[in-house]
Scaffold this motif. Structure first.
Motif, PDB file in Angstrom:
ATOM      1  N   ASP A   1     -59.005  19.497 -20.851  1.00 29.67           N
ATOM      2  CA  ASP A   1     -57.852  19.721 -21.718  1.00 29.67           C
ATOM      3  C   ASP A   1     -57.847  18.580 -22.739  1.00 29.67           C
ATOM      4  O   ASP A   1     -58.399  17.501 -22.485  1.00 29.67           O
ATOM      5  CB  ASP A   1     -56.581  19.698 -20.854  1.00 29.67           C
ATOM      6  CG  ASP A   1     -55.323  19.566 -21.672  1.00 29.67           C
ATOM      7  OD1 ASP A   1     -55.148  20.363 -22.607  1.00 29.67           O
ATOM      8  OD2 ASP A   1     -54.491  18.663 -21.367  1.00 29.67           O
TER       9      ASP A   1
ATOM     10  N   ASP B   1     -54.784  17.528 -25.071  1.00 25.63           N
ATOM     11  CA  ASP B   1     -53.549  16.755 -25.243  1.00 25.63           C
ATOM     12  C   ASP B   1     -53.011  16.192 -23.930  1.00 25.63           C
ATOM     13  O   ASP B   1     -52.773  16.925 -22.972  1.00 25.63           O
ATOM     14  CB  ASP B   1     -52.472  17.630 -25.898  1.00 25.63           C
ATOM     15  CG  ASP B   1     -52.800  17.911 -27.349  1.00 25.63           C
ATOM     16  OD1 ASP B   1     -53.405  17.034 -28.004  1.00 25.63           O
ATOM     17  OD2 ASP B   1     -52.477  19.009 -27.831  1.00 25.63           O
ATOM     18  N   ASP B   2     -52.814  14.890 -23.930  1.00 22.82           N
ATOM     19  CA  ASP B   2     -52.319  14.143 -22.770  1.00 22.82           C
ATOM     20  C   ASP B   2     -53.308  14.149 -21.602  1.00 22.82           C
ATOM     21  O   ASP B   2     -52.946  13.794 -20.482  1.00 22.82           O
ATOM     22  CB  ASP B   2     -50.929  14.618 -22.327  1.00 22.82           C
ATOM     23  CG  ASP B   2     -49.853  14.113 -23.275  1.00 22.82           C
ATOM     24  OD1 ASP B   2     -50.073  13.069 -23.910  1.00 22.82           O
ATOM     25  OD2 ASP B   2     -48.805  14.770 -23.407  1.00 22.82           O
TER      26      ASP B   2
ATOM     27  N   ASP C   1     -52.569  24.113 -16.924  1.00 24.47           N
ATOM     28  CA  ASP C   1     -53.912  23.717 -16.504  1.00 24.47           C
ATOM     29  C   ASP C   1     -54.171  24.007 -15.024  1.00 24.47           C
ATOM     30  O   ASP C   1     -55.155  24.664 -14.682  1.00 24.47           O
ATOM     31  CB  ASP C   1     -54.133  22.229 -16.797  1.00 24.47           C
ATOM     32  CG  ASP C   1     -53.876  21.882 -18.253  1.00 24.47           C
ATOM     33  OD1 ASP C   1     -53.963  22.792 -19.103  1.00 24.47           O
ATOM     34  OD2 ASP C   1     -53.574  20.716 -18.553  1.00 24.47           O
TER      35      ASP C   1
HETATM   36 MG   LIG Z   1     -52.342  18.681 -21.851  1.00 20.49          MG
END
Ligand SMILES: [Mg+2]
Length: 245
Positions: free
Chosen positions: A14, A16-17, A204
């Motif tokens: 993934d 973002d973050d 996720d």
């Molecule tokens: Mg993320």
């Protein structure tokens, strides 16, 4: 941490973050907007602005995901809602769907947001280490031009990736199974041998498990199960897939 004995053939990350510190960039972008005396947010405290935005944005994103909002309604509408929540004027020119101040805030936000992109501590090193032994890819929710701009800014990610899957380009958002199926087809390996590394429980972990993948959940929590490992330190992830630094 015991070894999972997973037979991993492909690792999706993934963005973002997970690899990039989205929350940090979002926080500083809002701060930039708040500090600009020509913009309406200056009339409220930063705490109020930040809190309201963090409340509004996920709801707007959810509606965009469900197809209830267009892209523009999501991008600009969140700032129109922010102005409304903060009781700030948001006058609309005749034919425009959105107010001028919301349009300006949305444009400025994206520029400021891009100024503050940075990697998550330790993530790029781990990405590189894994990419040296296994094929890797990026699977991300988001607007195509923004996610593509991030990959351009950090070419070490795209250059090493065998697959880039961006939700807007496919027309489905995580955790939609169809997006994971498209990603698995691009990876060219069986779903059970794909590891997905991500931070969101809903998008996720939920999406990965739903597609029959293994999941490495980047979180403070500790909830390991048959098909999920949790981690906060990146070297733990390396060890679980049998790599050492
Ligand atoms: Mg993320």
């Amino acid at each position: 941490m015991t070894n999972k004995n997973w037979d991993i053939q492909f690792v999706y990350f993934d963005l973002d973050d997970t690899l990039l510190d989205h929350s940090y960039a979002e926080h500083l972008a809002l701060k930039d907007l708040h500090e600009d005396a020509t913009l309406p947010l200056v009339a409220r405290s930063f705490g109020d602005v930040h809190q309201a935005y963090r409340k509004i944005n996920p709801v707007v994103w959810k509606k965009y995901s469900a197809g209830e909002f267009t892209k523009v309604q999501a991008k600009v509408g969140r700032f129109e809602q922010l102005l409304g929540a903060l009781d700030l004027p948001s006058p609309r020119s005749n034919s425009n769907e959105h107010s001028d101040s919301a349009i300006e805030l949305a444009d400025r936000y994206l520029a400021c947001y891009a100024d503050h992109w940075r990697p998550i501590d330790g993530a790029f090193e781990s990405f590189e280490l894994i990419a040296a032994s296994l094929p890797v890819g990026i699977l991300t929710n988001g607007f195509s031009e923004i996610q593509r701009a991030k990959l351009k800014r950090f070419p070490e990610l795209a250059d090493r990736s065998n697959a880039l899957v961006i939700s807007e380009e496919i027309g489905h958002l995580k955790p939609d199974l169809r997006l994971f199926e498209k990603a698995a087809a691009d990876a060219g390996v069986s779903p059970s041998s794909i590891l997905y590394v991500g931070d969101s429980l809903h998008s996720d972990v939920g999406g990965g498990l739903g597609a029959g993948w293994k999941v490495a959940w980047f979180t403070d929590q500790s909830h390991d199960s048959d098909n999920v490992m949790t981690f906060k330190e990146w070297d733990k992830l390396d060890r679980v897939i049998g790599l050492t630094r």
